[in-house]
Write an enzyme that holds these catalytic residues in place. Structure first.
Site, PDB file in Angstrom:
ATOM      1  N   ASN A   1       1.192   4.397  -6.719  1.00 41.10           N
ATOM      2  CA  ASN A   1       1.084   5.017  -5.385  1.00 41.10           C
ATOM      3  C   ASN A   1       2.232   5.416  -4.953  1.00 41.10           C
ATOM      4  O   ASN A   1       3.248   4.449  -4.405  1.00 41.10           O
ATOM      5  CB  ASN A   1       0.385   3.400  -4.533  1.00 41.10           C
TER       6      ASN A   1
ATOM      7  N   LYS B   1       2.586   6.362  -1.898  1.00 41.06           N
ATOM      8  CA  LYS B   1       2.573   6.277  -0.289  1.00 41.06           C
ATOM      9  C   LYS B   1       2.842   7.633   0.222  1.00 41.06           C
ATOM     10  O   LYS B   1       2.821   8.615  -0.327  1.00 41.06           O
ATOM     11  CB  LYS B   1       3.482   5.120   0.036  1.00 41.06           C
TER      12      LYS B   1
ATOM     13  N   HIS C   1      -5.697  -0.060   1.544  1.00 42.82           N
ATOM     14  CA  HIS C   1      -4.343  -0.726   1.512  1.00 42.82           C
ATOM     15  C   HIS C   1      -3.957  -1.701   2.602  1.00 42.82           C
ATOM     16  O   HIS C   1      -3.913  -1.373   3.593  1.00 42.82           O
ATOM     17  CB  HIS C   1      -3.388   0.424   1.103  1.00 42.82           C
TER      18      HIS C   1
ATOM     19  N   GLU D   1      -1.031  -1.977   4.133  1.00 41.18           N
ATOM     20  CA  GLU D   1      -0.301  -1.125   4.952  1.00 41.18           C
ATOM     21  C   GLU D   1      -1.405  -0.160   6.096  1.00 41.18           C
ATOM     22  O   GLU D   1      -0.952  -0.249   7.201  1.00 41.18           O
ATOM     23  CB  GLU D   1       0.643   0.032   4.273  1.00 41.18           C
TER      24      GLU D   1
ATOM     25  N   GLU E   1      -3.168  -7.771  -4.384  1.00 38.92           N
ATOM     26  CA  GLU E   1      -1.906  -7.373  -3.492  1.00 38.92           C
ATOM     27  C   GLU E   1      -1.544  -8.477  -2.625  1.00 38.92           C
ATOM     28  O   GLU E   1      -1.736  -8.279  -1.606  1.00 38.92           O
ATOM     29  CB  GLU E   1      -1.854  -6.112  -3.408  1.00 38.92           C
TER      30      GLU E   1
ATOM     31  N   GLY F   1       6.308  -4.757  -2.078  1.00 39.26           N
ATOM     32  CA  GLY F   1       7.497  -3.995  -1.608  1.00 39.26           C
ATOM     33  C   GLY F   1       8.773  -4.950  -1.287  1.00 39.26           C
ATOM     34  O   GLY F   1       9.786  -4.562  -0.795  1.00 39.26           O
TER      35      GLY F   1
HETATM   36  C1  PEP Z   1       1.808  -1.365  -3.107  1.00 39.53           C
HETATM   37  O1  PEP Z   1       2.172  -1.008  -2.063  1.00 39.53           O
HETATM   38  O2  PEP Z   1       0.629  -1.355  -3.390  1.00 39.53           O
HETATM   39  C2  PEP Z   1       2.557  -1.955  -3.952  1.00 39.53           C
HETATM   40  C3  PEP Z   1       2.408  -2.556  -5.006  1.00 39.53           C
HETATM   41  O3  PEP Z   1       4.029  -1.732  -3.787  1.00 39.53           O
HETATM   42  P1  PEP Z   1       5.264  -2.355  -4.539  1.00 39.53           P
HETATM   43  O4  PEP Z   1       4.992  -1.923  -5.962  1.00 39.53           O
HETATM   44  O5  PEP Z   1       6.495  -1.440  -3.894  1.00 39.53           O
HETATM   45  O6  PEP Z   1       5.518  -3.561  -3.956  1.00 39.53           O
END
Ligand code: PEP
Length: 222
Positions: free
Chosen positions: A8, A10, A86, A88, A147, A153
């Site tokens: 992803n 983003k 997601h 975010e 997640e 992140g």
């Molecule tokens: C995400 O935002 O879906 C994610 C898994 O980010 P990261 O791998 O950077 O933690």
């Protein structure tokens, strides 16, 4: 069947990165989630990777919805997957309410996309009754990505046993649906995470912007 590796990007990436990935990457089990503007050019450069959009509209048909992109439009340019809900987007834009995510999910399924529905620790609340029914009736077209908020992140991955327990619970609740883990996955921890019993793959944010990282993760062979 190899486990699914989903990247992803983003709101990241450049045309140079698109060029690099389209030249360097080739894998049946890799899905790259790109910003809308790169999807078409990536697809015209190579068909060797599956592509995901990072969202789609709550509206299903063409029409006067300025700034929106429908699931049907995505499918028409060779996109196969869409990442939905997601954290975010749920947190920052406040647009991804449970009701809106349901509408997007149903449009994605209708258009023939496979939806990667992101959920955090509060999945029993994020997945309302209608969404649960949709998942049950379309388990081939929906993937859940677990997640935990604390892992996105941050570089902090929860205890492996904790992830394993959550994956088992999610699969039990939602009829064995394909389930990924996401949150700070990288080339160093991917092999251990992908070895968790019952896990079907990973969703990767930050590390997915580096072709070398992604190739190392793919080379675990899991
Ligand atoms: C995400 O935002 O879906 C994610 C898994 O980010 P990261 O791998 O950077 O933690």
């Amino acid at each position: 069947m190899s486990k699914l590796i989903v990247g992803n990007w983003k709101m990241n990436g450049t045309t140079d990165l698109v060029d690099e990935f389209s030249r360097m990457m080739e894998a049946d089990n890799l899905v790259l989630g790109l910003p809308y503007i790169f999807l078409s050019s990536f697809r015209s450069k190579t068909g060797k990777i599956k592509l995901a959009a990072q969202d789609c509209s709550i509206f299903s048909e063409y029409g006067s919805y300025t700034g929106e992109v429908s699931a049907k439009m995505l499918r028409s340019i060779g996109v196969e997957y869409v990442i939905l809900g997601h954290s975010e987007r749920r947190a920052l834009s406040l647009l991804d309410s449970a009701k809106n995510v349901y509408r997007k999910l149903s449009n994605a399924i209708e258009a023939g996309l496979i939806a990667i529905l992101c959920i955090d620790e509060s999945y029993d609340q994020l997945i309302d009754k209608n969404t649960a029914k949709l998942i049950e009736e379309n388990d081939e077209k929906v993937i859940l990505a677990y997640e935990p908020l604390s892992a996105i992140g941050t570089g902090v991955v929860p205890d492996i046993l904790e992830i394993a327990e959550q994956i088992v619970d999610i699969k039990e609740r939602y009829h064995g649906v394909t389930t990924l883990y996401g949150g700070s996955v990288n080339s160093k921890n991917a092999s251990e995470i992908l070895s968790i019993e019952g896990i079907d793959g990973v969703l990767i944010g930050g590390a997915s912007l580096k072709a070398a990282e992604m190739n190392t993760i793919l080379s675990t062979g899991l």
